[in-house]
Enzyme design. Structure first.
Site, short mmCIF file in Angstrom:
data_model
loop_
_atom_site.label_atom_id
_atom_site.label_comp_id
_atom_site.label_asym_id
_atom_site.label_seq_id
_atom_site.Cartn_x
_atom_site.Cartn_y
_atom_site.Cartn_z
N CYS A 1 -11.56 -7.58 1.19
CA CYS A 1 -12.35 -8.06 0.05
C CYS A 1 -12.75 -6.97 -0.93
O CYS A 1 -12.31 -6.98 -2.09
CB CYS A 1 -13.59 -8.78 0.56
SG CYS A 1 -13.19 -10.05 1.76
N ARG B 1 -6.72 -4.81 7.55
CA ARG B 1 -6.37 -4.72 6.12
C ARG B 1 -7.25 -3.66 5.44
O ARG B 1 -8.46 -3.67 5.59
CB ARG B 1 -6.53 -6.08 5.44
CG ARG B 1 -5.41 -7.04 5.84
CD ARG B 1 -5.63 -8.41 5.30
NE ARG B 1 -6.72 -9.11 5.95
CZ ARG B 1 -7.15 -10.31 5.60
NH1 ARG B 1 -6.59 -10.92 4.59
NH2 ARG B 1 -8.14 -10.89 6.25
#
Ligand code: UGA
Length: 434
Positions: free
Chosen positions: A260, A327
């Site tokens: 994010c 990620r």
């Protein structure tokens, strides 16, 4: 009210299970067959505390089902939460291919009124594109609305966040859409903020970028602390006691990672630039964040001088604790750089090793994976702490000391009490303090 969840990744699956647990009738769909097959059997495809239990409970109650067919999910639902991937392109803009393709399929299968809710993090003005796409491709006269309901879930505590939200932001442009969404979240009526759609879309981006700014700010201050005798943890404590600043998101470390913050900061920069707004503040936030890895690598070199052929234990691979998500994990860049310098790495993480093996397959003697932190540190010339799992905090450090060839710790998260480990004979490097 039947709810369809399109895309059962982190956001989609938690939203689906959470809404089902609130008593709604939910159907989830995804293009990845494995995710649907697993979810139908009560097995989440990702690690998220509490999710498996809740999924199984609601499958049993009959509140949730999953299908491979997007068309079926659309046709059987009144409200569609769009939770598909919105990856980043090279230039920082958001790739909206999946949102567009879902919008077209909704248009082609509009068999009754539908409320289409953006749940994925999307650039401001996306609702206009969804509306235009559906109007272009729809074949029936059925009506529809578009709304925005951004998610504020944190990985690792997503279920808890869903069940106890601080705010529910609802961006709507019709009374009908407002009533439906307020109805869905009735349980949290006292926390609902109703805005127009552009505002809701910006609230999401502005929140993530603000938190990222706080992190980069304290990381910048931590560099200043390292050059003096200051202690960044106490600086953060002192700052955080001012209720206007607050204590959260002031933990200096290896910078923000995950799916994010890095993406959303860059997307907001691009959005602003495209609209003619000077976004330099956020460009610096991004720059400081990237700098964290360089600073950490310099510390490793300062401690080891030559990295080539040194055995280095790398503890923590996920981008933060309580998740298997890698990620934008700082570990990836650190491992890459150390391998390029010829180090022999010994990796361990409680949850993320399978995912990391896909990026760095085991290779003797360069990349070895171990089943415990103690095996990883055996014979090591140094130990790196990349993620602050509690398991590392609670390690028997005298045992670690005995197992390591050289007692050097370079800690990117300040997990140990400096006095304790130094008394055991460790050379200990921290972030923003001595
Ligand atoms: C973040 C937001 O916190 C959620 O509200 C939002 O819904 C989510 O993004 C999203 O957009 O989907 P998440 O990425 O799961 O959630 O994780 P955070 O707990 O926010 O941490 C982000 C990164 O910042 C991590 O790499 C963490 O290690 C780092 N961090 C966090 C710090 O370096 N210092 C801090 O003080 C706090």
């Amino acid at each position: 009210m039947k709810i369809g969840i399109i895309g059962t990744g982190y956001v989609g699956l938690v939203t689906a299970v959470g809404l089902a647990d609130m008593g709604h009738d939910v159907i989830g769909t995804d293009t990845v067959r494995e995710k649907i097959e697993k979810a139908s059997k009560g097995i989440p495809h990702l690690y998220e505390p509490g999710l498996d239990e809740l999924l199984r409970k609601n499958l049993k109650r009959g509140n949730i089902r999953f299908t491979h067919s997007l068309v079926k999910a659309i046709q059987e639902s009144d409200v569609l939460f769009v939770c598909v991937n919105t990856p980043q392109k090279e230039d920082g803009t958001t790739d909206m291919t999946y949102v567009e393709s879902v919008s077209r399929t909704i248009a082609e299968n509009l068999n009754s009124y539908k409320l289409i809710v953006e749940k994925s993090t999307v650039p401001v003005r996306t609702s206009l594109w969804i509306r235009r796409t559906i109007n272009l491709y729809k074949r029936s006269d059925e009506d529809f609305d578009v709304a925005s309901n951004p998610e504020f879930l944190r990985e690792g505590s997503a279920v808890q966040d869903f069940m106890n939200p601080e705010r529910i932001v609802i961006g709507v442009e019709s009374e009908r859409a407002k009533e439906i969404l307020v109805g869905i979240y009735k349980k949290f009526e006292d926390r609902i903020l109703i805005t127009n759609i552009d505002t809701a879309e910006i609230i999401k981006h502005a929140s993530n970028s603000f938190l990222a700014t706080k992190i980069s700010y304290i990381n910048l201050i931590s560099e200043l602390c390292e050059k003096t005798d200051a202690d960044v943890e106490l600086v953060a404590k002192g700052m955080g006691q001012d209720s206007r600043i607050g204590p959260q998101f002031l933990k200096a470390g290896l910078g923000y990672g995950g799916s994010c913050f890095p993406k959303d900061v860059r997307a907001l920069i691009k959005m602003g630039e495209d609209l003619g707004v000077d976004m330099n503040l956020l460009s610096d936030v991004d720059k400081i964040n990237k700098q964290r890895i360089k600073v950490f690598l310099q510390k490793i070199k300062k401690a080891l001088w030559i990295v080539k052929k040194k055995k280095i234990a790398v503890l923590g691979l996920s981008f933060k604790p309580e998740t298997d998500d890698i990620r934008n994990a700082p570990g990836i860049s650190i491992i890459k750089e150390l391998l390029a310098d010829g180090a022999n790495l010994r990796l361990y993480d409680p949850k993320a090793m399978d995912k990391m093996k896909k990026i760095f397959p085991p290779k003797i003697p360069k990349i070895l994976y171990f089943q415990s932190p103690f095996e990883a540190v055996e014979g090591a010339d140094a130990m790196l702490i990349i993620t602050e799992w509690n398991e590392f905090r609670d390690m028997d450090m005298s045992k670690v000391r005995e197992l390591m060839a050289n007692p050097i710790i370079i800690d990117g998260r300040n997990v140990f009490k400096p006095e304790e480990v130094r008394n055991l004979g460790f050379e200990y490097y921290l972030v923003g303090k001595k």
